[in-house]
Design an enzyme around this catalytic site. Sequence first.
Site, mmCIF file in Angstrom:
data_model
loop_
_atom_site.group_PDB
_atom_site.id
_atom_site.type_symbol
_atom_site.label_atom_id
_atom_site.label_comp_id
_atom_site.label_asym_id
_atom_site.label_seq_id
_atom_site.Cartn_x
_atom_site.Cartn_y
_atom_site.Cartn_z
ATOM 1 N N ASP A 89 0.864 -0.579 -0.080
ATOM 2 C CA ASP A 89 0.304 -0.380 0.557
ATOM 3 C C ASP A 89 0.956 1.139 0.211
ATOM 4 O OD1 ASP A 89 -1.881 2.487 1.114
ATOM 5 O OD2 ASP A 89 -2.837 1.138 1.818
ATOM 6 N N TYR A 186 -9.427 15.747 -10.499
ATOM 7 C CA TYR A 186 -8.677 14.920 -11.355
ATOM 8 C C TYR A 186 -7.549 15.669 -12.057
ATOM 9 C CZ TYR A 186 -8.200 11.933 -15.340
ATOM 10 O OH TYR A 186 -6.973 11.238 -16.402
ATOM 11 N N LYS A 190 -3.243 14.662 -11.723
ATOM 12 C CA LYS A 190 -2.880 15.004 -13.116
ATOM 13 C C LYS A 190 -1.364 15.719 -12.820
ATOM 14 C CE LYS A 190 -4.299 10.291 -13.809
ATOM 15 N NZ LYS A 190 -4.017 9.664 -13.521
#
Length: 317
Positions: A89, A186, A190
Amino acid sequence: MTDVTTDATTDATADERRPLAGKVALVAGGTRGGGRGIAVALGAAGATVYVTGRSSAGGRSELDRPETIEGTAEQVTAAGGRGIPVRTDHSRPEEVRDLVGRIAAEQDGRLDLLVNSVWGGDPLTDWEHPLWEQDLDTGLRLLRQAVETHVITSRYALPLMVARGSGLVVEVTDGNTARYRGSFFYDLAKSAVIRLAVAQAAELRPHGVAAVALTPGFLRSEALLEHFGVTEDDWRKGAEQDPNFAHSESPAYLGRAVAALAADPDVMAKTGRALATWGLYREYGFTDADGTQPDFAAHWAANLEEQYGPLGEPLST
């Protein structure tokens, strides 16, 4: 009598087919999609690849998909490399620290390539609402999962490359320009990943280690194939639902781009840049799994720019 010339030619050909033989890579987020494509392509080039993620034979992540790190590692080995799955993880520093410690112990301190491809943010992305109408906890969780995981992984992995004075970091993102990506969190995630490459490049340059950001075009992930009700064998049928799908690319295309970068002795010339499969195929000559060379930027310019505007210029230092 041994034909030395023939043997030398054969060896040279073998070296060309396996330019990453003896190299060690860590693909963080290699369970599926682009990460899996990258891991398998590195294996085909002869690398030893540590494949990490949360979905394993022992249990799935909350995405609840069937792909596993073991499945990817098997494909790496089948392609000609050595795949080593390690359930990790990457949001947990202690797990990443232990992972890198294991790599150092098993590979005599060697790590040639780090691919930060951890994502898993699709179910966390709200495409319908502006920032002020989105769930804040969900958005912040996306950032932690998509950005903090990369920072944590680099923090522990980079010392191995710095110590050797060579290596490459690839930050996998979506898009390589400043164009808005359709959803606040988002877009922030990015764009931040590109900046991670720029920042790492600045600090790693004196140590002979390169760092780049890399984007695919319209990526045909396992989830996207399911969305269109097709498989990789008959994927072109998906274009009946969305004509742009005909210009998509498989994860192998992204993987071959990474393998080409990792094998490039002059990769330092690209450090700090935001790259794309549609630019690198021209330089390195690689193809997608079906022998084509998709160019999503060219498709965008010819078919989508009038409606959505230009993609813009690539971001870099």
